[in-house]
Design an enzyme around this catalytic site. Structure first.
Site, PDB file in Angstrom:
ATOM      1  N   PHE A 128      32.552  42.092  47.848  1.00 19.46           N
ATOM      2  CA  PHE A 128      33.848  42.752  47.934  1.00 19.46           C
ATOM      3  C   PHE A 128      33.682  43.803  49.035  1.00 19.46           C
ATOM      4  CE2 PHE A 128      37.023  45.843  46.695  1.00 19.46           C
ATOM      5  CZ  PHE A 128      38.050  45.086  46.188  1.00 19.46           C
ATOM      6  N   ASP A 150      26.456  45.735  41.094  1.00 19.84           N
ATOM      7  CA  ASP A 150      27.888  45.970  40.914  1.00 19.84           C
ATOM      8  C   ASP A 150      28.373  45.021  39.825  1.00 19.84           C
ATOM      9  OD1 ASP A 150      30.695  45.790  41.086  1.00 19.84           O
ATOM     10  OD2 ASP A 150      30.653  46.570  43.135  1.00 19.84           O
ATOM     11  N   ARG A 177      42.919  32.342  42.289  1.00 21.99           N
ATOM     12  CA  ARG A 177      41.970  32.854  41.296  1.00 21.99           C
ATOM     13  C   ARG A 177      42.648  32.948  39.926  1.00 21.99           C
ATOM     14  NH1 ARG A 177      39.047  38.315  42.473  1.00 21.99           N
ATOM     15  NH2 ARG A 177      41.171  39.009  42.021  1.00 21.99           N
ATOM     16  N   TYR A 201      39.112  48.747  35.166  1.00 22.23           N
ATOM     17  CA  TYR A 201      40.502  48.260  35.105  1.00 22.23           C
ATOM     18  C   TYR A 201      40.591  46.737  35.137  1.00 22.23           C
ATOM     19  CZ  TYR A 201      39.783  48.582  40.198  1.00 22.23           C
ATOM     20  OH  TYR A 201      39.265  48.486  41.460  1.00 22.23           O
ATOM     21  N   LYS A 202      39.456  46.049  35.245  1.00 24.86           N
ATOM     22  CA  LYS A 202      39.484  44.585  35.222  1.00 24.86           C
ATOM     23  C   LYS A 202      39.282  44.138  33.771  1.00 24.86           C
ATOM     24  CE  LYS A 202      38.239  44.448  40.075  1.00 24.86           C
ATOM     25  NZ  LYS A 202      37.148  44.589  41.025  1.00 24.86           N
TER      26      LYS A 202
HETATM   27  C1  LIG Z   1      37.222  45.436  42.132  1.00 17.64           C
HETATM   28  C2  LIG Z   1      35.972  45.714  42.882  1.00 17.64           C
HETATM   29  C3  LIG Z   1      35.762  46.965  43.490  1.00 17.64           C
HETATM   30  C4  LIG Z   1      36.846  47.993  43.461  1.00 17.64           C
HETATM   31  O1  LIG Z   1      36.493  49.216  43.964  1.00 17.64           O
HETATM   32  P1  LIG Z   1      37.488  50.436  43.812  1.00 17.64           P
HETATM   33  O2  LIG Z   1      36.751  51.579  44.317  1.00 17.64           O
HETATM   34  O3  LIG Z   1      37.892  50.506  42.372  1.00 17.64           O
HETATM   35  O4  LIG Z   1      38.709  50.127  44.625  1.00 17.64           O
HETATM   36  C5  LIG Z   1      34.540  47.197  44.109  1.00 17.64           C
HETATM   37  N1  LIG Z   1      33.579  46.250  44.137  1.00 17.64           N
HETATM   38  C6  LIG Z   1      33.771  45.038  43.574  1.00 17.64           C
HETATM   39  C7  LIG Z   1      32.691  44.027  43.620  1.00 17.64           C
HETATM   40  C8  LIG Z   1      34.971  44.732  42.959  1.00 17.64           C
HETATM   41  O5  LIG Z   1      35.152  43.536  42.408  1.00 17.64           O
END
Ligand SMILES: *Cc1c(COP(=O)(O)O)cnc(C)c1O
Length: 400
Positions: A129, A198, A372, A223-224
């Site tokens: 990400f 992560d 997805r 939040y996921k």
């Molecule tokens: C959703 C996600 C993020 C989100 O980061 P934010 O700081 O909350 O915007 C970061 N890394 C991964 C791998 C994600 O899936």
């Protein structure tokens, strides 16, 4: 071969599903199949009332007293301890707060500071990400290291005597591929480096085992699959053996040993709470705390079992309903390599997702061509999976 239709099988699977009752704990709109909990989890029904109480009573009436009397000050540690069992951590190892992005920065810099200074490379998942990659690059530049992007499947080969830290995703956000956290952590340690994981797409969907596998640092969002609400605070895990040496690059007053001493010199507090920075976002924090109630009495192993059954069943429905060649799964078939989402490559994926949404099936689309579908075992049913595949076949069918 059974003559039963997929819809009959879905009904039977739902009837036998021990987690099915958890769906009542969520305020889901009628008639919607929600398969985007890997992006924004659904609203737990207890949150609106709790949040109203936080606003009107704790803030409105108790005012400043709530920092102590309503437990606001200690919320980051308390909520960290609520998240801990979901990711296999003992109490005192997780602190909630800030965004995942900010916690990636803290974790990577702190890990570099603990690594042998002669080691000059930070390995980062090249398919990550993007925010993780951007922050790792900045962390590398600030600490004088070289950033080495590498696919997780090649990580083991890339490790060596120069590796200080490796930042890896447990589950790939695009394909839903699950990486081998125990195996890779062991390889990273074998090479003499530190592992930062992560967990954004794994916490709340499958067992993680942070303590058991000796992970050094981890970050994740809430939040996921943890349903904390839009922009709810993320979390940072610090292994117990690193807590004494944990040197956060963002030493704010909230992680001072005596925050109200208001002294000019920084003295770090003990433990993971050293990961705190400034005043926490209390409204989001306490909404998250209420959202975590849905996990009371839930076994993460049961969640994983249902998640795999759901994604298997959805893939089977897609295979049976959708005309051959219209979609291709990019999610690994092997359970050991699958997270809790199914990603389908599809022509005109953006348009197809708009069509699905118009028919009440909500997933999402990642450019250029990936649909997805996130499967959140606490509120997604086998009936939802069957309906989603059926609507998908209608939508791609209409597109000729
Ligand atoms: C959703 C996600 C993020 C989100 O980061 P934010 O700081 O909350 O915007 C970061 N890394 C991964 C791998 C994600 O899936």
């Amino acid at each position: 071969m059974s003559e039963r239709t997929l819809a009959d099988r879905a009904a039977a699977l739902d009837a036998a599903d021990e987690l099915a009752k958890r769906r009542e704990l969520f305020a889901l709109p009628e008639g919607v199949v929600y398969l985007d909990g890997n992006s924004l989890g659904a609203l737990p029904a207890s949150v609106p009332g709790r949040l109203a109480d936080v606003v009107s009573r704790e803030w409105g009436e108790l005012l400043i007293r709530s920092w102590e009397e309503s437990g606001w000050w200690t919320a980051p540690q308390r909520i960290g301890d609520r998240i801990a069992p979901l990711v296999g951590a003992a109490p005192g190892r997780i602190v909630a707060g800030d965004s995942t992005s900010v916690n990636v920065f803290k974790a990577v810099v702190a890990a570099v500071r603990l690594a042998d200074p002669a080691r000059d490379e930070i390995l980062v998942d090249e398919t990550t990400f993007p925010t993780d990659g951007y922050l790792a690059e900045s962390a590398a530049r600030m600490t004088g290291k070289r950033l080495v992007p590498v696919a997780p499947v090649r990580l083991a080969e890339a490790l060596g005597p120069r590796t200080a830290v490796a930042l890896v995703n447990h589950v790939d956000y695009r394909t839903g591929r699950l990486h081998d956290l125990p195996g890779l952590t062991a390889e990273i340690h074998q090479a003499g480096a530190l592992a930062v994981w992560d967990l954004c797409h794994s916490a709340g969907a499958l067992p993680v085992g942070l303590d058991a596998h000796g992970v050094d640092f981890a970050v994740g969002c809430t939040y996921k699959y943890l349903n904390g609400g839009p922009g709810s605070p993320a979390y940072l895990y610090v292994a117990e053996r690193h807590q004494a040496g944990f040197d956060s690059p963002l030493p704010g007053w909230n992680s001072h040993a005596d925050p109200f001493g208001m002294t000019p010199g920084y003295v770090a507090a003990e433990g993971a709470l050293r990961g705190r920075v400034g005043t926490p976002d209390i409204l989001s924090m306490l909404a998250l705390e209420a959202a975590l109630d849905v996990w009371d009495g839930v076994s993460v192993d049961a969640v994983r079992e249902k998640s795999l059954a759901l994604t298997d069943f959805f893939l089977e429905c897609v295979e049976q309903y959708v005309p051959a060649g219209r979609v291709t799964s990019v999610t690994p078939a092997a359970h050991a390599e699958r997270g809790s989402q199914v990603a389908l490559r599809c022509e005109d994926a953006g348009e197809v997702m708009r069509g699905l949404t118009a028919h009440g099936v909500i997933g999402d689309f990642r450019r250029p061509d990936v649909l997805r579908f996130g499967f959140t075992p606490l509120y997604v049913s086998f009936g939802d999976a069957e309906r989603a595949a059926r609507v998908l076949s209608e939508v791609v069918g209409q597109r000729g």
